[in-house]
Design a protein around this motif. Structure first.
Motif, PDB file in Angstrom:
ATOM      1  N   THR A 275       0.809  -1.220   0.000  1.00 45.67           N
ATOM      2  CA  THR A 275       0.000   0.000   0.000  1.00 45.67           C
ATOM      3  C   THR A 275       0.838   1.265   0.000  1.00 45.67           C
ATOM      4  O   THR A 275       0.570   2.207  -0.766  1.00 45.67           O
ATOM      5  CB  THR A 275      -0.950   0.002   1.224  1.00 45.67           C
ATOM      6  N   ASN A 279       0.743   4.104  -2.934  1.00 47.72           N
ATOM      7  CA  ASN A 279       0.283   5.469  -2.652  1.00 47.72           C
ATOM      8  C   ASN A 279       1.137   6.534  -3.318  1.00 47.72           C
ATOM      9  O   ASN A 279       0.703   7.681  -3.462  1.00 47.72           O
ATOM     10  CB  ASN A 279       0.256   5.714  -1.140  1.00 47.72           C
ATOM     11  N   HIS A 359      -6.626  -0.846  -5.286  1.00 46.61           N
ATOM     12  CA  HIS A 359      -5.946   0.443  -5.161  1.00 46.61           C
ATOM     13  C   HIS A 359      -6.086   1.247  -6.459  1.00 46.61           C
ATOM     14  O   HIS A 359      -5.960   0.699  -7.556  1.00 46.61           O
ATOM     15  CB  HIS A 359      -4.468   0.233  -4.836  1.00 46.61           C
TER      16      HIS A 359
END
Length: 481
Positions: A275, A279, A359
């Motif tokens: 993650t 990001n 995501h």
């Protein structure tokens, strides 16, 4: 079994591979949410693999502990597959499957017998993987209703179900299988031999995989109900034709509750967290590259994928097993590969696929075409590059590329080249073709969402399946349900 206070109790036993375990676990939770008592059975070996992968070592998969916190009646147990825990199953697959086919059923019989004796107020039925060859024998002995759970597309189910037609017409089990279009399978307009599962393309039909498949599809015709992890609207003609043979319900995709927020996995491996890295990347700029745990990529293909990733313009996450080396013991990735990708690539040994696909930075998926992976990718609207290896993956690719038009094909039988890999990655990630794929993906995604809605086809079929189970239990066991 005439006591009206008896509670319906499902004994659920999945096939001991990741692609089967995942939907089985989610089905168990869904059945429990409808008021059923569930006893979920893993082999001791699979239990050992799962508990090793969990951050907090527990006596059962964490997903079941979480389900019980919500008030669901799920029990968990393990049974030996007939081999010692330390036995190397991956290197001795024939001995492993001989034990699964011949020894494991005896242990199942003992377990079921003990369950029946120790739970007199339970009305049992079986939910087992279609690929098992013993459920009908167990069900007959204990007067159980048997539900066969097919975890792959209905197209593949019907191809195996009609093996006799493929043999009769010379497209299978021949020394020289016919290569013309197959247009005689009920519910299948046409399929090319190259799009059949690898099992159906081989001329040697004496292999372990063939023996398992043949026996399983003799047995499934004795099942009371078949449930299929697919969506009726995506395979409507096939499902309709199968209805003429057996009660079959398309109840997929079988996802966990709160799917997009789920962090409780069913994986046999420990997962890395991607993650933070994701990001830092722009929306839709990352290609996710991952193949199933059983997939064995050749040295040539591995090297060409690596070079293709370098040639492409995409950021990427590549799920790559540690110690990837060639037959001569050397690293088969390009010299300096990891240094070259530092700004745009991430290599991990395993990851939570749902977290990655959900995501916003992820815009494409290079996949082996496992059925669960395809549904997960569709749910999050991520178009696909298809790189199938064997078994159902080849036929799954046909659905993705030819029927639903939500992905592009990387190869049929020919070897891949780095130039082709790089070109198709760029084609998937940007430009006119990418826009077309995303448009079709949004359409198919909407089909999944509609099917899982309260009044959708999969939910209606699930309710009808439960109703059918209760009717059969009432007739067979005299229950007032």
């Amino acid at each position: 079994m005439g006591d009206s206070n008896q509670k319906l109790h499902a004994i659920m036993i999945s096939f001991p591979f990741q692609g089967h375990i995942t939907p089985f676990v989610h089905l168990a939770i869904k059945l429990a949410s409808k008021g059923f008592t569930i006893t979920f059975v893993h082999t001791e070996f699979i239990h050992h693999q799962i508990t090793k992968s969990q951050p907090h070592k527990t006596i059962e998969p964490q997903v079941f502990s979480e389900a019980r916190k919500s008030g669901l009646d799920i029990r968990y147990t393990t049974i030996t597959d007939g081999l010692p825990l330390e036995f190397d199953r991956s290197s001795n697959m024939k001995q492993y499957w001989d034990s699964i086919m011949q020894v494991f059923p005896t242990h199942i019989d003992e377990f079921v017998n003990n369950m029946v004796k120790s739970h007199p107020l339970s009305a049992f039925f079986l939910v087992t993987d279609t690929l098992y060859a013993w459920p009908a024998t167990i069900a007959k002995k204990y007067n159980f209703v048997i539900v066969s759970f097919w975890t792959q597309p209905a197209l593949i189910f019907t191809l195996y179900y009609h093996l006799d037609l493929l043999i009769k017409n010379g497209h299978f089990a021949s020394n020289d299988n016919r290569m013309d279009t197959i247009a005689y399978i009920p519910g299948v307009k046409a399929i090319e031999p190259k799009d059949l599962t690898s099992t159906l393309q081989e001329t040697d039909t004496t292999t372990l995989v063939h023996r398992v498949t043949f026996k399983a599809f003799e047995e499934v015709k004795k099942a009371d109900i078949v449930i299929c992890n697919t969506v009726e609207e995506l395979e409507s003609e096939t499902i309709s034709a199968l209805h003429q043979k057996s009660p079959i319900y398309a109840i997929g995709p079988i996802f966990p509750p709160r799917f997009t927020k789920s962090t409780v996995g069913t994986s046999l491996r420990a997962a890395s967290d991607c993650t933070e890295w994701l990001n830092t990347k722009p929306h839709g700029s990352v290609l996710y590259v991952a193949f199933g745990s059983l997939v064995r990529i050749s040295e040539h293909d591995m090297a060409e994928i690596a070079h293709g990733l370098l040639l492409s313009e995409a950021n990427f996450i590549w799920v790559l097993r540690p110690g990837t080396i060639g037959s001569d013991g050397t690293n088969i990735l390009p010299v300096g590969f990891e240094d070259s990708i530092k700004d745009r690539g991430m290599i991990v040994p395993w990851c939570n696929q749902i977290e990655v696909l959900s995501h916003s930075a992820v815009g494409g998926f290079l996949t082996h075409c496992g059925w669960n992976s395809l549904f997960e990718s569709i749910w999050f609207g991520v178009p696909l590059i298809c790189f199938p290896f064997a078994y159902d993956q080849i036929t799954n690719r046909k659905l993705v590329v030819n029927d639903w038009k939500i992905g592009i094909n990387l190869r049929d039988e020919k070897s891949i080249t780095r130039g082709e890999v790089g070109e198709k990655i760029n084609l998937l990630m940007r430009g006119t073709k990418s826009d077309e794929l995303r448009k079709e993906m949004n359409r198919v995604k909407k089909t999944l969402e509609n099917a899982l809605a309260t009044d959708g086809s999969s939910e209606k079929n699930f309710k009808q399946f439960i109703k059918n189970v209760k009717e059969l239990m009432r007739k067979r066991n005299g229950l007032s349900i």
